[in-house]
Design a protein around this motif. Structure first.
Motif, PDB file in Angstrom:
ATOM      1  N   GLY A  87      19.467 -52.843 111.050  1.00  9.56           N
ATOM      2  CA  GLY A  87      18.020 -53.050 111.034  1.00  9.56           C
ATOM      3  C   GLY A  87      17.201 -51.886 111.541  1.00  9.56           C
ATOM      4  O   GLY A  87      15.966 -51.924 111.486  1.00  9.56           O
ATOM      5  N   GLY A  90      14.967 -48.547 107.258  1.00  6.49           N
ATOM      6  CA  GLY A  90      14.547 -49.248 106.048  1.00  6.49           C
ATOM      7  C   GLY A  90      14.358 -48.236 104.940  1.00  6.49           C
ATOM      8  O   GLY A  90      13.362 -47.519 104.900  1.00  6.49           O
ATOM      9  N   ASN A  93      11.223 -47.762 102.800  1.00  7.38           N
ATOM     10  CA  ASN A  93      10.056 -47.192 103.466  1.00  7.38           C
ATOM     11  C   ASN A  93       9.897 -45.703 103.201  1.00  7.38           C
ATOM     12  O   ASN A  93       8.822 -45.145 103.389  1.00  7.38           O
ATOM     13  CB  ASN A  93      10.141 -47.474 104.969  1.00  7.38           C
ATOM     14  CG  ASN A  93       9.999 -48.950 105.266  1.00  7.38           C
ATOM     15  OD1 ASN A  93       8.908 -49.461 105.432  1.00  7.38           O
ATOM     16  ND2 ASN A  93      11.125 -49.649 105.313  1.00  7.38           N
ATOM     17  N   THR A  99       9.440 -52.975 103.973  1.00  9.42           N
ATOM     18  CA  THR A  99      10.442 -54.032 103.889  1.00  9.42           C
ATOM     19  C   THR A  99      11.074 -54.222 105.259  1.00  9.42           C
ATOM     20  O   THR A  99      10.961 -53.354 106.131  1.00  9.42           O
ATOM     21  CB  THR A  99      11.548 -53.667 102.877  1.00  9.42           C
ATOM     22  OG1 THR A  99      12.189 -52.455 103.290  1.00  9.42           O
ATOM     23  CG2 THR A  99      10.977 -53.498 101.476  1.00  9.42           C
ATOM     24  N   GLY A 101      14.137 -54.242 108.030  1.00  9.48           N
ATOM     25  CA  GLY A 101      15.215 -53.279 108.235  1.00  9.48           C
ATOM     26  C   GLY A 101      16.457 -53.626 107.441  1.00  9.48           C
ATOM     27  O   GLY A 101      16.788 -54.800 107.225  1.00  9.48           O
ATOM     28  N   ASP A 102      17.160 -52.587 106.976  1.00  8.21           N
ATOM     29  CA  ASP A 102      18.357 -52.782 106.167  1.00  8.21           C
ATOM     30  C   ASP A 102      19.490 -53.376 106.987  1.00  8.21           C
ATOM     31  O   ASP A 102      19.657 -53.060 108.181  1.00  8.21           O
ATOM     32  CB  ASP A 102      18.813 -51.450 105.576  1.00  8.21           C
ATOM     33  CG  ASP A 102      17.805 -50.877 104.586  1.00  8.21           C
ATOM     34  OD1 ASP A 102      17.028 -51.650 104.008  1.00  8.21           O
ATOM     35  OD2 ASP A 102      17.809 -49.642 104.406  1.00  8.21           O
ATOM     36  N   GLN A 201      14.886 -58.599 102.349  1.00  7.23           N
ATOM     37  CA  GLN A 201      15.838 -57.801 103.130  1.00  7.23           C
ATOM     38  C   GLN A 201      17.148 -57.634 102.365  1.00  7.23           C
ATOM     39  O   GLN A 201      17.737 -58.607 101.905  1.00  7.23           O
ATOM     40  CB  GLN A 201      16.097 -58.465 104.477  1.00  7.23           C
ATOM     41  CG  GLN A 201      16.881 -57.606 105.455  1.00  7.23           C
ATOM     42  CD  GLN A 201      16.949 -58.258 106.833  1.00  7.23           C
ATOM     43  OE1 GLN A 201      17.055 -59.486 106.958  1.00  7.23           O
ATOM     44  NE2 GLN A 201      16.885 -57.432 107.869  1.00  7.23           N
ATOM     45  N   GLY A 205      17.696 -51.097 101.040  1.00  6.10           N
ATOM     46  CA  GLY A 205      16.565 -51.300 100.158  1.00  6.10           C
ATOM     47  C   GLY A 205      16.502 -50.272  99.040  1.00  6.10           C
ATOM     48  O   GLY A 205      17.105 -49.197  99.108  1.00  6.10           O
ATOM     49  N   GLN A 326      11.901 -43.190 106.789  1.00  7.10           N
ATOM     50  CA  GLN A 326      13.029 -44.131 106.750  1.00  7.10           C
ATOM     51  C   GLN A 326      13.308 -44.730 108.113  1.00  7.10           C
ATOM     52  O   GLN A 326      13.718 -45.888 108.222  1.00  7.10           O
ATOM     53  CB  GLN A 326      14.256 -43.386 106.236  1.00  7.10           C
ATOM     54  CG  GLN A 326      15.576 -44.114 106.342  1.00  7.10           C
ATOM     55  CD  GLN A 326      16.729 -43.238 105.901  1.00  7.10           C
ATOM     56  OE1 GLN A 326      16.576 -42.378 105.048  1.00  7.10           O
ATOM     57  NE2 GLN A 326      17.894 -43.439 106.492  1.00  7.10           N
ATOM     58  N   ALA A 333       7.254 -57.605 104.566  1.00  8.83           N
ATOM     59  CA  ALA A 333       8.156 -57.407 103.438  1.00  8.83           C
ATOM     60  C   ALA A 333       7.391 -57.478 102.131  1.00  8.83           C
ATOM     61  O   ALA A 333       6.378 -58.154 102.009  1.00  8.83           O
ATOM     62  CB  ALA A 333       9.250 -58.478 103.455  1.00  8.83           C
TER      63      ALA A 333
END
Length: 343
Positions: A87, A90, A93, A99, A101-102, A201, A205, A326, A333
């Motif tokens: 997280g 992202g 971004n 969005t 966090g990944d 999520q 992303g 990033q 989101a």
């Protein structure tokens, strides 16, 4: 006909003596980079035992307790070194798409043993040659990762020669632009998902890569890599044993004035019925030219009467701008369809 799925390409002719075979390979690569920007390569010659060692050391690191991993956290937002937790980043971004966090964690290193000279440690170098962090708890970590970084650097150099031929340029055209490259290698761990992800999520992303090219070693596990093709469809990247996935990045697209495509891609969540046992690991090498290499439209990619679509930019400035977006993000989101990214 436009290529809508990711092809599998044997690059072994690159290492043969036949100029004709190499030219045919370059011509095929030109079509791939123009149509979809992704390919799966075999015939690369990277030793299997080195891949096994790097995979093993990465797994051992990600298996450490959270507190131990946090001790190797990335020193600052623009410094691509060390650990990032689930997280913390992202990727969407980087395109100003907000969005959550990944759902991944990572460990990153940069160039190995940079010389102690002003080019590498002076003010102009910024964070690009910052010291690497080496987790002492993991046996063979520094040795295997250093060897892998070198192997990927060599493979990327070979691929850049092939790119030059595909663009009707001298084979060594890019040599002086990548001889002091600021590339990054990172291992990514996508944990099993014990709970439903937040709306919008993903494991990673939708994004394009920032540099010249990316070389990825993937696993055949639930929840994998997808590419947005020219028809606006998300398609799976095929898994092929003993292969690498290769894609071009933003700088190659700018060099070619959009003749080649830096394709949007993402890593999707596993199906919920398999989410509890879906841990996945990838080894990713992001090849980035020298920080002072100026990227501007190649003459061979500019037809009579056309103008360059992008202003010149240095490799280093482009990377820093993208990576900071990033790693420093906030906002609600959004739902992004493949059609938003297709060209």
């Amino acid at each position: 006909m436009t290529m809508l799925n990711v092809p599998i390409v044997d690059i072994s002719p690159l290492y043969a003596d036949s100029a004709g075979d190499k030219a045919a390979l370059a011509e095929a690569l030109d079509k791939v980079c123009s149509d979809i920007g992704f390919l799966v390569i075999v015939g690369h010659g990277v030793p299997h035992d080195l891949l096994a060692r790097v995979n093993r050391s990465a797994r051992l690191f990600f298996a450490l307790p959270a507190q131990a991993k946090a001790g190797w956290k990335r020193p600052q937002d623009d410094q691509v070194r060390g650990y990032s937790g689930v997280g913390d980043e992202g990727l969407s971004n980087s395109l100003d798409e907000k969005t959550p966090g990944d759902l991944k964690e990572s460990f990153s290193i940069g160039p190995i043993d940079a010389p102690n000279t002003p080019y590498f440690n002076g003010p102009a170098a910024g964070p690009h040659f910052a010291p690497n962090l080496w987790p002492r708890q993991v046996p063979d970590f520094q040795a295997s990762w250093s060897e892998y970084f070198t192997a990927m650097s060599d493979l990327a150099t070979d691929l850049m020669k092939l790119f030059a031929l595909a663009l009707k340029l001298p084979e060594d055209f890019f040599a002086g632009k990548i001889d002091r490259h600021i590339s990054m290698f990172r291992a990514l761990n996508y944990p099993s998902q014990d709970r439903e992800p937040d709306p919008g999520q993903l494991r990673a992303g939708a994004h394009s890569d920032y540099g010249s090219l990316t070389i990825v070693r993937v696993e055949d596990r639930p929840g994998g890599l997808q590419v947005c093709n020219k028809a606006g469809q998300w398609v799976d990247v095929p898994f092929v044993p003993d292969s690498f996935v290769v894609n071009i990045g933003d700088l190659m697209m700018q060099w070619t004035n959009d003749r080649w495509i830096s394709t949007m891609h993402r890593v999707v969540n596993p199906p919920r019925e398999r989410a509890g046992d879906s841990q996945r690991q990838s080894l990713v090498f992001f090849h980035q030219p020298n920080y002072d290499a100026m990227v501007q439209c190649l003459e061979s990619c500019l037809a009579p009467g056309e103008t360059a679509k992008y202003p010149p930019i240095s490799s280093g400035d482009h990377l820093r701008n993208k990576f900071v977006k990033q790693t420093t993000f906030a906002g609600p989101a959004v739902n992004m369809a493949c059609e938003d990214f297709s060209r």
